[in-house]
Write a protein that holds these residues in place. Structure first.
Motif, PDB file in Angstrom:
ATOM      1  N   HIS A 234      12.031   0.390 -16.589  1.00 53.15           N
ATOM      2  CA  HIS A 234      12.125  -0.816 -17.414  1.00 53.15           C
ATOM      3  C   HIS A 234      12.711  -2.003 -16.661  1.00 53.15           C
ATOM      4  CE1 HIS A 234      10.998   1.287 -21.126  1.00 53.15           C
ATOM      5  NE2 HIS A 234      11.671   2.311 -20.623  1.00 53.15           N
ATOM      6  N   ARG A 235      13.653  -1.707 -15.747  1.00 59.98           N
ATOM      7  CA  ARG A 235      14.248  -2.794 -14.959  1.00 59.98           C
ATOM      8  C   ARG A 235      14.659  -2.250 -13.622  1.00 59.98           C
ATOM      9  NH1 ARG A 235      18.715  -6.070 -18.210  1.00 59.98           N
ATOM     10  NH2 ARG A 235      19.975  -5.444 -16.425  1.00 59.98           N
ATOM     11  N   ARG A 236      14.295  -2.977 -12.579  1.00 61.32           N
ATOM     12  CA  ARG A 236      14.473  -2.439 -11.227  1.00 61.32           C
ATOM     13  C   ARG A 236      15.932  -2.245 -10.846  1.00 61.32           C
ATOM     14  NH1 ARG A 236      12.771  -7.910  -7.697  1.00 61.32           N
ATOM     15  NH2 ARG A 236      14.127  -9.271  -8.901  1.00 61.32           N
ATOM     16  N   ASP A 237      16.862  -2.954 -11.547  1.00 59.43           N
ATOM     17  CA  ASP A 237      18.272  -2.806 -11.173  1.00 59.43           C
ATOM     18  C   ASP A 237      18.959  -1.659 -11.912  1.00 59.43           C
ATOM     19  OD1 ASP A 237      18.040  -4.218 -13.583  1.00 59.43           O
ATOM     20  OD2 ASP A 237      20.004  -5.166 -13.315  1.00 59.43           O
ATOM     21  N   LEU A 238      18.194  -0.889 -12.712  1.00 55.45           N
ATOM     22  CA  LEU A 238      18.812   0.212 -13.458  1.00 55.45           C
ATOM     23  C   LEU A 238      18.547   1.538 -12.758  1.00 55.45           C
ATOM     24  CD1 LEU A 238      17.928  -0.883 -17.118  1.00 55.45           C
ATOM     25  CD2 LEU A 238      20.077  -1.216 -15.855  1.00 55.45           C
ATOM     26  N   PRO A 239      19.440   2.523 -12.925  1.00 55.08           N
ATOM     27  CA  PRO A 239      19.259   3.813 -12.251  1.00 55.08           C
ATOM     28  C   PRO A 239      18.189   4.665 -12.934  1.00 55.08           C
ATOM     29  CG  PRO A 239      21.266   3.853 -13.573  1.00 55.08           C
ATOM     30  CD  PRO A 239      20.727   2.450 -13.669  1.00 55.08           C
ATOM     31  N   ASP A 240      17.830   5.740 -12.273  1.00 54.45           N
ATOM     32  CA  ASP A 240      16.788   6.651 -12.766  1.00 54.45           C
ATOM     33  C   ASP A 240      17.398   7.625 -13.778  1.00 54.45           C
ATOM     34  OD1 ASP A 240      14.467   8.087 -13.079  1.00 54.45           O
ATOM     35  OD2 ASP A 240      14.801   9.303 -11.272  1.00 54.45           O
ATOM     36  N   VAL A 241      17.498   7.161 -15.019  1.00 52.65           N
ATOM     37  CA  VAL A 241      18.099   7.967 -16.089  1.00 52.65           C
ATOM     38  C   VAL A 241      17.037   8.163 -17.171  1.00 52.65           C
ATOM     39  CG1 VAL A 241      19.798   7.884 -17.968  1.00 52.65           C
ATOM     40  CG2 VAL A 241      20.464   7.211 -15.649  1.00 52.65           C
ATOM     41  N   PRO A 242      16.856   9.405 -17.658  1.00 53.32           N
ATOM     42  CA  PRO A 242      15.796   9.643 -18.644  1.00 53.32           C
ATOM     43  C   PRO A 242      16.059   8.953 -19.990  1.00 53.32           C
ATOM     44  CG  PRO A 242      17.142  11.624 -18.342  1.00 53.32           C
ATOM     45  CD  PRO A 242      17.574  10.641 -17.289  1.00 53.32           C
ATOM     46  N   VAL A 243      14.982   8.424 -20.573  1.00 52.37           N
ATOM     47  CA  VAL A 243      15.037   7.865 -21.919  1.00 52.37           C
ATOM     48  C   VAL A 243      14.449   8.911 -22.863  1.00 52.37           C
ATOM     49  CG1 VAL A 243      14.251   5.993 -23.428  1.00 52.37           C
ATOM     50  CG2 VAL A 243      14.758   5.533 -20.999  1.00 52.37           C
ATOM     51  N   VAL A 244      15.203   9.272 -23.904  1.00 56.80           N
ATOM     52  CA  VAL A 244      14.722  10.277 -24.863  1.00 56.80           C
ATOM     53  C   VAL A 244      14.769   9.693 -26.272  1.00 56.80           C
ATOM     54  CG1 VAL A 244      15.444  12.206 -23.386  1.00 56.80           C
ATOM     55  CG2 VAL A 244      16.996  11.320 -25.146  1.00 56.80           C
ATOM     56  N   ALA A 245      14.082  10.373 -27.209  1.00 57.74           N
ATOM     57  CA  ALA A 245      13.906   9.801 -28.543  1.00 57.74           C
ATOM     58  C   ALA A 245      15.115   9.992 -29.449  1.00 57.74           C
ATOM     59  CB  ALA A 245      12.665  10.402 -29.205  1.00 57.74           C
ATOM     60  N   SER A 246      15.891  11.052 -29.194  1.00 59.13           N
ATOM     61  CA  SER A 246      16.993  11.327 -30.111  1.00 59.13           C
ATOM     62  C   SER A 246      18.042  12.193 -29.427  1.00 59.13           C
ATOM     63  CB  SER A 246      16.489  12.053 -31.357  1.00 59.13           C
ATOM     64  OG  SER A 246      16.213  13.398 -31.024  1.00 59.13           O
ATOM     65  N   MET A 247      19.190  12.289 -30.065  1.00 51.49           N
ATOM     66  CA  MET A 247      20.279  13.100 -29.523  1.00 51.49           C
ATOM     67  C   MET A 247      19.857  14.557 -29.395  1.00 51.49           C
ATOM     68  SD  MET A 247      23.373  12.553 -28.386  1.00 51.49           S
ATOM     69  CE  MET A 247      24.422  13.788 -27.607  1.00 51.49           C
ATOM     70  N   ALA A 248      18.941  14.990 -30.265  1.00 50.89           N
ATOM     71  CA  ALA A 248      18.474  16.372 -30.203  1.00 50.89           C
ATOM     72  C   ALA A 248      17.764  16.665 -28.882  1.00 50.89           C
ATOM     73  CB  ALA A 248      17.543  16.659 -31.381  1.00 50.89           C
ATOM     74  N   ASP A 249      17.189  15.635 -28.270  1.00 56.11           N
ATOM     75  CA  ASP A 249      16.465  15.810 -27.001  1.00 56.11           C
ATOM     76  C   ASP A 249      17.340  15.560 -25.775  1.00 56.11           C
ATOM     77  OD1 ASP A 249      14.192  16.096 -28.599  1.00 56.11           O
ATOM     78  OD2 ASP A 249      13.836  13.931 -28.603  1.00 56.11           O
ATOM     79  N   ALA A 250      18.598  15.174 -25.986  1.00 56.53           N
ATOM     80  CA  ALA A 250      19.450  14.773 -24.857  1.00 56.53           C
ATOM     81  C   ALA A 250      20.062  15.991 -24.174  1.00 56.53           C
ATOM     82  CB  ALA A 250      20.549  13.839 -25.343  1.00 56.53           C
ATOM     83  N   PRO A 251      20.285  15.891 -22.864  1.00 56.22           N
ATOM     84  CA  PRO A 251      20.947  16.991 -22.145  1.00 56.22           C
ATOM     85  C   PRO A 251      22.419  17.093 -22.530  1.00 56.22           C
ATOM     86  CG  PRO A 251      20.602  15.113 -20.682  1.00 56.22           C
ATOM     87  CD  PRO A 251      19.939  14.770 -21.984  1.00 56.22           C
ATOM     88  N   ASP A 252      23.063  18.115 -22.009  1.00 54.20           N
ATOM     89  CA  ASP A 252      24.508  18.316 -22.195  1.00 54.20           C
ATOM     90  C   ASP A 252      25.293  17.035 -21.916  1.00 54.20           C
ATOM     91  OD1 ASP A 252      25.222  20.726 -23.108  1.00 54.20           O
ATOM     92  OD2 ASP A 252      26.253  21.367 -21.259  1.00 54.20           O
ATOM     93  N   ALA A 253      26.272  16.742 -22.766  1.00 52.72           N
ATOM     94  CA  ALA A 253      27.073  15.528 -22.564  1.00 52.72           C
ATOM     95  C   ALA A 253      28.405  15.712 -23.253  1.00 52.72           C
ATOM     96  CB  ALA A 253      26.355  14.311 -23.138  1.00 52.72           C
ATOM     97  N   ASP A 254      29.377  14.889 -22.875  1.00 58.76           N
ATOM     98  CA  ASP A 254      30.650  14.973 -23.598  1.00 58.76           C
ATOM     99  C   ASP A 254      30.960  13.744 -24.429  1.00 58.76           C
ATOM    100  OD1 ASP A 254      31.282  13.386 -21.443  1.00 58.76           O
ATOM    101  OD2 ASP A 254      32.534  14.900 -20.455  1.00 58.76           O
ATOM    102  N   ALA A 255      30.062  12.732 -24.402  1.00 60.28           N
ATOM    103  CA  ALA A 255      30.273  11.570 -25.276  1.00 60.28           C
ATOM    104  C   ALA A 255      28.953  10.880 -25.600  1.00 60.28           C
ATOM    105  CB  ALA A 255      31.227  10.572 -24.628  1.00 60.28           C
ATOM    106  N   LEU A 256      28.899  10.331 -26.809  1.00 58.83           N
ATOM    107  CA  LEU A 256      27.801   9.441 -27.199  1.00 58.83           C
ATOM    108  C   LEU A 256      28.378   8.042 -27.305  1.00 58.83           C
ATOM    109  CD1 LEU A 256      24.891   8.839 -28.263  1.00 58.83           C
ATOM    110  CD2 LEU A 256      25.773   9.288 -30.571  1.00 58.83           C
ATOM    111  N   LEU A 257      27.746   7.096 -26.600  1.00 57.83           N
ATOM    112  CA  LEU A 257      28.223   5.719 -26.571  1.00 57.83           C
ATOM    113  C   LEU A 257      27.191   4.827 -27.250  1.00 57.83           C
ATOM    114  CD1 LEU A 257      29.804   3.995 -23.466  1.00 57.83           C
ATOM    115  CD2 LEU A 257      27.953   2.857 -24.707  1.00 57.83           C
ATOM    116  N   VAL A 258      27.621   4.014 -28.196  1.00 59.32           N
ATOM    117  CA  VAL A 258      26.699   3.110 -28.887  1.00 59.32           C
ATOM    118  C   VAL A 258      26.513   1.879 -28.001  1.00 59.32           C
ATOM    119  CG1 VAL A 258      26.259   1.748 -30.957  1.00 59.32           C
ATOM    120  CG2 VAL A 258      27.464   3.943 -31.139  1.00 59.32           C
ATOM    121  N   GLY A 259      25.317   1.734 -27.442  1.00 61.87           N
ATOM    122  CA  GLY A 259      25.076   0.727 -26.408  1.00 61.87           C
ATOM    123  C   GLY A 259      24.386  -0.524 -26.901  1.00 61.87           C
ATOM    124  N   ILE A 260      24.259  -0.680 -28.216  1.00 65.16           N
ATOM    125  CA  ILE A 260      23.654  -1.885 -28.783  1.00 65.16           C
ATOM    126  C   ILE A 260      24.491  -2.308 -29.982  1.00 65.16           C
ATOM    127  CG2 ILE A 260      21.277  -1.554 -28.004  1.00 65.16           C
ATOM    128  CD1 ILE A 260      20.657  -0.111 -30.558  1.00 65.16           C
TER     129      ILE A 260
END
Lengths: 341, 341
Positions: free
Chosen positions: B49-75
């Motif tokens: 989406h933007r060349r200055d951003l890292p290669d991080v997967p975009v997924v549709a929902s938290m159910a599809d997200a990999p293991d994590a220890d926090a959810l951050l509201v980014g909008i």
């Protein structure tokens, strides 16, 4: 806020010289102060203590006070805590059906006993230091009102901006000018009976909380005199000063100073800049939002005993500013109002 | 705040261009962002989406997200409300044991369901827009710290002060300078993992809340880069700007501007003053509290397509200011750091 007619002012052990709110209310409020509570001076009159105060009886407790519809807390201990030695007076007031008016940090409405008594006796509790929760950001609209907006700005905190503002309002009204007062601090709010405590709002809403008051009153008067706060060079409080300057979009500024003050009160390592620097700072900072000129000075000479010396200090102050100046308490603001407004 | 290692960033339907917090965290946070939630773009990568951003997967929902220890509201929707279409993701995160990090006006910790789930699953809810309640007034002590203090100041809101500050920190660290970051807004706080949201504190504590952070970090680093807010000529937000200027007691100022911006964003009837006027205003206002010079400029050229034009705009900006300038995102801040710090 409650719109009281007859008010008792609590000022135990600090009246009059450490009771700025009590003396402000005695001098400037539209409602009647019917008694001052000071357990150190029962049987005296406020006028016995300071010649500029009215002849109001001082009594030892609320039980001795005449009929009233509100009890106003006219002193504030360091930190704004509630002094438990006042509890009997507050309780008695509520039992007599009086509303409460307080600017303490400790909110009386959140005191369990007071809340219950207020409920039982149908009293309102006005904690004026608590901002309304529907404030918001400024829209940049204050200059749209019909009234000319005059703001008092200071070289420091506690130089007499509120008093200067109220003296200007009184002098203007005596001259037939339809003048309104915009309070921004707790004492101003208690005197006016309404207003936003600008130093307690969310920082993003500082200008907005001033603008809201200007828009509310700006078409009802010909001139609005806005009570300033702090100083634009104050290490702690300049944010509030800046928010009031831009939020009010003042047309004219009145620079307030205390004779002999040389450093920021309580921050003595910070010397006050030259007066000309204050004028430039306030005018240049105002300009991109709304052009404003310093049109007058107000010098607080209360620490100068001799009247001749005080008059000389005022003259020197006026010369340095290059605009008319006066000590409004000592010499009256009438001539200055004629000249400037 | 929680000290997370692996974070999922919620940015539904706004990623990346209306998701300033999400992209800020992706670019600058020390922790790993393991997925972006955007139901409009599942299966893509942030870098697509933007060349200055890292290669991080975009997924549709938290159910599809990999293991994590926090959810951050980014909008943040207008008004900072909680969007009920996010409730499933937040619920899923809590059920998976993730902490929450949010800068919404709506405090997630006060949501009954989220509070209950957090309690059940041992999660922390970090509402970073909520100031601590033990803040106080400034003491005028920020200049006492060992570190040199550098503050970004702006010609307006949203010109790129936070980005400029973070780029300066990164460039300084790459040059071997022990640089610290002092966050003052919600996104900065989420990136840094700590900090006071200066625009939400009580107005009297604006400078004090900055000073507290300077004193906390000022002896740990050689240079502190302080994230500025607003603009000193902003009709609504100048109070916050002024409080940060005086509360930080900055030694050096970096003036941030957006190429082609001519009026205050959202207040178009207020034209931006000349750049030289900004320099005078910031320096003259700082001076009575602590002397500070504008030592560099940062120009945001993101709205200029052509690289040559952008470089020309930066050169013209530097000429007008009379100090070195750069677009740190487009051209990097390394040379400027060598020259100025």
């Amino acid at each position: 806020m409650t719109d009281p007619q007859r008010v008792v002012v609590l000022a135990h052990e600090k009246f009059p010289d450490r009771a700025k709110t009590a003396t402000g209310v005695l001098k400037y409020a539209d409602y009647d102060v019917v008694a001052v509570l000071d357990r150190d001076n029962p049987g005296t009159s406020a006028a016995d203590h300071r010649r500029d105060l009215p002849d109001v009886p001082v009594v030892a407790s609320m039980a001795d006070a005449p009929d009233a519809d509100a009890l106003l807390v006219g002193i504030s201990p360091i930190g704004g805590a509630f002094d438990e030695t006042w509890r009997d007076d507050v309780r008695t007031a509520l039992e007599r059906g009086c509303d409460l008016i307080s600017g303490l940090h400790y909110f009386l409405a959140e005191d369990e006993e007071f809340a219950r008594l207020a409920d039982e006796h149908g009293c309102d509790i006005n904690d004026v230091r608590k901002p309304r929760d529907d404030l918001g950001v400024a829209q940049g609209k204050s200059a749209d009102v019909d009234a000319e907006v005059v703001l008092t700005v200071g070289t420091d905190c506690s130089v007499g901006k509120m008093t200067a503002t109220l003296e200007l309002v009184e002098a203007a009204r005596e001259r037939g000018i339809d003048a309104g007062f915009i309070p921004t601090g707790q004492t101003g709010i208690m005197i006016a009976g309404w207003g936003n405590p600008i130093d307690r709002v969310v920082s993003d809403f500082t200008a907005g909380a001033v603008e809201e008051m200007i828009l509310e009153k700006g078409d009802e008067h010909d001139v609005l005199f806005v009570e300033g706060q702090g100083s634009i060079v104050h290490p702690a409080y300049s944010a509030v000063t800046c928010g009031i300057l831009h939020g009010s979009m003042a047309d004219k500024l009145v620079l307030c100073h205390e004779a002999t003050r040389e450093a920021i009160h309580g921050y003595e390592e910070f010397a006050l800049p030259d007066l000309s620097e204050y004028v430039s700072l306030y005018e240049n900072l105002a300009d991109p939002v709304h052009e404003a000129d310093v049109v007058a000075g107000m010098l607080n000479t209360s620490h100068v005993d001799d009247d001749v010396e005080a008059a000389e200090a005022v003259d020197a102050f006026a010369d340095e500013l290059g605009v008319p100046a006066v000590d409004p308490v000592r010499f009256g603001a009438a001539d200055l109002v004629d000249e400037v407004f």
